[in-house]
Scaffold this motif. Sequence first.
Motif, PDB file in Angstrom:
ATOM      1  N   ALA A   1     -26.541  26.030 -37.938  1.00  0.00           N
ATOM      2  CA  ALA A   1     -26.697  26.853 -39.139  1.00  0.00           C
ATOM      3  C   ALA A   1     -25.692  26.441 -40.213  1.00  0.00           C
ATOM      4  O   ALA A   1     -26.044  26.370 -41.399  1.00  0.00           O
ATOM      5  N   LEU A   2     -24.464  26.160 -39.811  1.00  0.00           N
ATOM      6  CA  LEU A   2     -23.459  25.727 -40.787  1.00  0.00           C
ATOM      7  C   LEU A   2     -23.828  24.385 -41.407  1.00  0.00           C
ATOM      8  O   LEU A   2     -23.710  24.200 -42.621  1.00  0.00           O
ATOM      9  N   LEU A   3     -24.272  23.442 -40.591  1.00  0.00           N
ATOM     10  CA  LEU A   3     -24.647  22.134 -41.117  1.00  0.00           C
ATOM     11  C   LEU A   3     -25.867  22.230 -42.019  1.00  0.00           C
ATOM     12  O   LEU A   3     -25.921  21.611 -43.075  1.00  0.00           O
ATOM     13  N   TRP A   4     -26.856  22.973 -41.577  1.00  0.00           N
ATOM     14  CA  TRP A   4     -28.102  23.086 -42.323  1.00  0.00           C
ATOM     15  C   TRP A   4     -27.867  23.839 -43.637  1.00  0.00           C
ATOM     16  O   TRP A   4     -28.297  23.412 -44.704  1.00  0.00           O
ATOM     17  N   GLY A   5     -27.185  24.941 -43.575  1.00  0.00           N
ATOM     18  CA  GLY A   5     -26.968  25.763 -44.754  1.00  0.00           C
ATOM     19  C   GLY A   5     -25.972  25.167 -45.729  1.00  0.00           C
ATOM     20  O   GLY A   5     -26.055  25.392 -46.937  1.00  0.00           O
ATOM     21  N   SER A   6     -25.022  24.377 -45.235  1.00  0.00           N
ATOM     22  CA  SER A   6     -24.023  23.816 -46.136  1.00  0.00           C
ATOM     23  C   SER A   6     -24.621  22.776 -47.070  1.00  0.00           C
ATOM     24  O   SER A   6     -24.050  22.497 -48.128  1.00  0.00           O
ATOM     25  N   GLY A   7     -25.759  22.218 -46.730  1.00  0.00           N
ATOM     26  CA  GLY A   7     -26.419  21.250 -47.606  1.00  0.00           C
ATOM     27  C   GLY A   7     -26.709  21.836 -48.977  1.00  0.00           C
ATOM     28  O   GLY A   7     -26.535  21.161 -50.003  1.00  0.00           O
ATOM     29  N   PHE A   8     -27.115  23.071 -49.015  1.00  0.00           N
ATOM     30  CA  PHE A   8     -27.414  23.725 -50.290  1.00  0.00           C
ATOM     31  C   PHE A   8     -26.151  23.915 -51.115  1.00  0.00           C
ATOM     32  O   PHE A   8     -26.154  23.761 -52.333  1.00  0.00           O
ATOM     33  N   LEU A   9     -25.036  24.251 -50.459  1.00  0.00           N
ATOM     34  CA  LEU A   9     -23.764  24.394 -51.158  1.00  0.00           C
ATOM     35  C   LEU A   9     -23.327  23.056 -51.751  1.00  0.00           C
ATOM     36  O   LEU A   9     -22.902  22.995 -52.904  1.00  0.00           O
ATOM     37  N   TRP A  10     -23.435  21.981 -50.975  1.00  0.00           N
ATOM     38  CA  TRP A  10     -23.022  20.668 -51.468  1.00  0.00           C
ATOM     39  C   TRP A  10     -23.891  20.212 -52.630  1.00  0.00           C
ATOM     40  O   TRP A  10     -23.406  19.590 -53.572  1.00  0.00           O
ATOM     41  N   ILE A  11     -25.181  20.509 -52.582  1.00  0.00           N
ATOM     42  CA  ILE A  11     -26.064  20.155 -53.694  1.00  0.00           C
ATOM     43  C   ILE A  11     -25.654  20.922 -54.953  1.00  0.00           C
ATOM     44  O   ILE A  11     -25.578  20.357 -56.042  1.00  0.00           O
ATOM     45  N   LYS A  12     -25.373  22.206 -54.797  1.00  0.00           N
ATOM     46  CA  LYS A  12     -24.961  23.010 -55.952  1.00  0.00           C
ATOM     47  C   LYS A  12     -23.668  22.469 -56.556  1.00  0.00           C
ATOM     48  O   LYS A  12     -23.545  22.347 -57.783  1.00  0.00           O
ATOM     49  N   LEU A  13     -22.705  22.119 -55.717  1.00  0.00           N
ATOM     50  CA  LEU A  13     -21.439  21.579 -56.208  1.00  0.00           C
ATOM     51  C   LEU A  13     -21.641  20.205 -56.846  1.00  0.00           C
ATOM     52  O   LEU A  13     -21.025  19.895 -57.871  1.00  0.00           O
TER      53      LEU A  13
ATOM     54  N   LEU B   1     -24.297  19.042 -58.328  1.00  0.00           N
ATOM     55  CA  LEU B   1     -25.029  19.112 -59.587  1.00  0.00           C
ATOM     56  C   LEU B   1     -24.133  19.472 -60.766  1.00  0.00           C
ATOM     57  O   LEU B   1     -24.498  19.229 -61.913  1.00  0.00           O
ATOM     58  N   THR B   2     -22.961  20.023 -60.498  1.00  0.00           N
ATOM     59  CA  THR B   2     -22.049  20.315 -61.605  1.00  0.00           C
ATOM     60  C   THR B   2     -21.393  19.043 -62.129  1.00  0.00           C
ATOM     61  O   THR B   2     -20.972  18.995 -63.279  1.00  0.00           O
ATOM     62  N   GLY B   3     -21.310  17.994 -61.302  1.00  0.00           N
ATOM     63  CA  GLY B   3     -20.663  16.762 -61.723  1.00  0.00           C
ATOM     64  C   GLY B   3     -21.597  15.568 -61.823  1.00  0.00           C
ATOM     65  O   GLY B   3     -21.233  14.546 -62.384  1.00  0.00           O
TER      66      GLY B   3
ATOM     67  N   HIS C   1     -28.700  10.880 -60.256  1.00  0.00           N
ATOM     68  CA  HIS C   1     -27.568  10.316 -59.526  1.00  0.00           C
ATOM     69  C   HIS C   1     -27.455  10.933 -58.139  1.00  0.00           C
ATOM     70  O   HIS C   1     -27.176  10.231 -57.162  1.00  0.00           O
ATOM     71  N   LEU C   2     -27.649  12.226 -58.051  1.00  0.00           N
ATOM     72  CA  LEU C   2     -27.574  12.909 -56.764  1.00  0.00           C
ATOM     73  C   LEU C   2     -28.638  12.383 -55.809  1.00  0.00           C
ATOM     74  O   LEU C   2     -28.362  12.141 -54.628  1.00  0.00           O
ATOM     75  N   THR C   3     -29.848  12.178 -56.310  1.00  0.00           N
ATOM     76  CA  THR C   3     -30.930  11.646 -55.479  1.00  0.00           C
ATOM     77  C   THR C   3     -30.603  10.236 -55.004  1.00  0.00           C
ATOM     78  O   THR C   3     -30.814   9.906 -53.827  1.00  0.00           O
ATOM     79  N   LEU C   4     -30.076   9.400 -55.884  1.00  0.00           N
ATOM     80  CA  LEU C   4     -29.712   8.032 -55.489  1.00  0.00           C
ATOM     81  C   LEU C   4     -28.611   8.035 -54.432  1.00  0.00           C
ATOM     82  O   LEU C   4     -28.662   7.265 -53.473  1.00  0.00           O
ATOM     83  N   VAL C   5     -27.624   8.884 -54.597  1.00  0.00           N
ATOM     84  CA  VAL C   5     -26.535   8.961 -53.620  1.00  0.00           C
ATOM     85  C   VAL C   5     -27.066   9.424 -52.268  1.00  0.00           C
ATOM     86  O   VAL C   5     -26.716   8.862 -51.214  1.00  0.00           O
TER      87      VAL C   5
END
Length: 64
Positions: free
Chosen positions: A15-27, A29-31, A36-40
């Motif tokens: 659950a932590l691994l799966w759910g943390s993906g959304f947090l990392w995407i949100k963070l 997208l601010t930078g 670029h995010l898709t390419l990375v």
Amino acid sequence: MNGGRGASARVVVLALLWGSGFLWIKLALTGLSPVHLTLVRCALGALTLLAMAFAARQRLPRDG
């Protein structure tokens, strides 16, 4: 439930691994822009698959 504490710990880690993906995407997208995010993400996925193939001593296909 069969498995006890070990099974519960695995579910929590999953659950932590799966759910943390959304947090990392949100963070990210601010930078980064979405392109670029898709390419990375694609590059990291490709590197992961290459590392797994190398570890399993698999050969990459040479033909189209």
